[in-house]
Enzyme design. Structure first.
Site, PDB file in Angstrom:
ATOM      1  N   CYS A   1       0.871  -1.341  -0.039  1.00  0.00           N
ATOM      2  CA  CYS A   1      -0.070   0.071  -0.025  1.00  0.00           C
ATOM      3  C   CYS A   1       0.990   1.094   0.032  1.00  0.00           C
ATOM      4  O   CYS A   1       2.037   1.239   0.958  1.00  0.00           O
ATOM      5  CB  CYS A   1      -0.938  -0.017   1.357  1.00  0.00           C
ATOM      6  SG  CYS A   1      -1.833   1.570   1.322  1.00  0.00           S
TER       7      CYS A   1
ATOM      8  N   ASP B   1      -0.163  -6.107   0.219  1.00  0.00           N
ATOM      9  CA  ASP B   1      -1.611  -6.409  -0.211  1.00  0.00           C
ATOM     10  C   ASP B   1      -1.058  -7.688  -1.135  1.00  0.00           C
ATOM     11  O   ASP B   1      -0.239  -7.999  -1.631  1.00  0.00           O
ATOM     12  CB  ASP B   1      -1.975  -5.249  -1.332  1.00  0.00           C
ATOM     13  CG  ASP B   1      -2.254  -3.923  -0.535  1.00  0.00           C
ATOM     14  OD1 ASP B   1      -3.294  -4.200   0.390  1.00  0.00           O
ATOM     15  OD2 ASP B   1      -2.026  -2.899  -0.869  1.00  0.00           O
TER      16      ASP B   1
END
Length: 151
Positions: free
Chosen positions: A51, A58
């Site tokens: 992120c 992620d």
């Protein structure tokens, strides 16, 4: 005589993983079936990126489907390229569009689509989809049709 392997630098060699986004690792080989339209699909179920705001990881499955023209992406170089996102900070939508645009620049395919099936964070999962069909061809219409019917 097949000279394909002479042009590939990653295949069959010790794997070197890049520490950040590395489109330069992508390699191609010649499509031996240029007279045929056919699909090539790659699934990368272990894609990770960061992120750009929090730095948290992620996780996603990246699905790439394309109809090749003259060039095709070599699978090990694609793996190394996708792994190069591990320390790269970008939003889900940016990752999917970057992957698609890099592959268009690399191969100039007739058609390509990229989907990111990201695991939930904060109770919400994001599944961005991007596609491209070569302008002025039947593949442009295919892209419009698949985009319009995408679920």
């Amino acid at each position: 005589m097949d000279r394909t392997k002479d042009n590939l630098t990653a295949l069959g060699k010790k794997t070197e993983y890049k520490s950040d986004y590395a489109p330069e690792v992508l390699e191609t080989f010649e499509n031996k079936h240029q007279g045929n339209d056919y699909w090539v699909r790659f699934n990368c179920p272990e894609f990770t990126s960061l992120c750009p705001i929090t730095g948290q990881p992620d996780f996603a499955e990246i699905r790439i489907s394309y109809i090749p023209d003259i060039k095709m992406v070599e699978s090990k170089s694609l793996k190394l390229y996708l792994f190069s996102f591990r320390n790269h900070g970008d939003f889900h939508e940016d990752c999917v569009n970057t992957i698609m645009k890099d592959l268009i620049r690399l191969m100039d395919p007739k058609y390509i689509e990229v989907t990111g099936i990201f695991t939930p964070r904060g109770g919400i999962s994001i599944w961005p989809y991007a596609n491209y069909g070569r302008p002025g061809t039947i593949y442009e219409k295919l892209a419009q049709e698949r985009f319009a019917s995408h679920q």
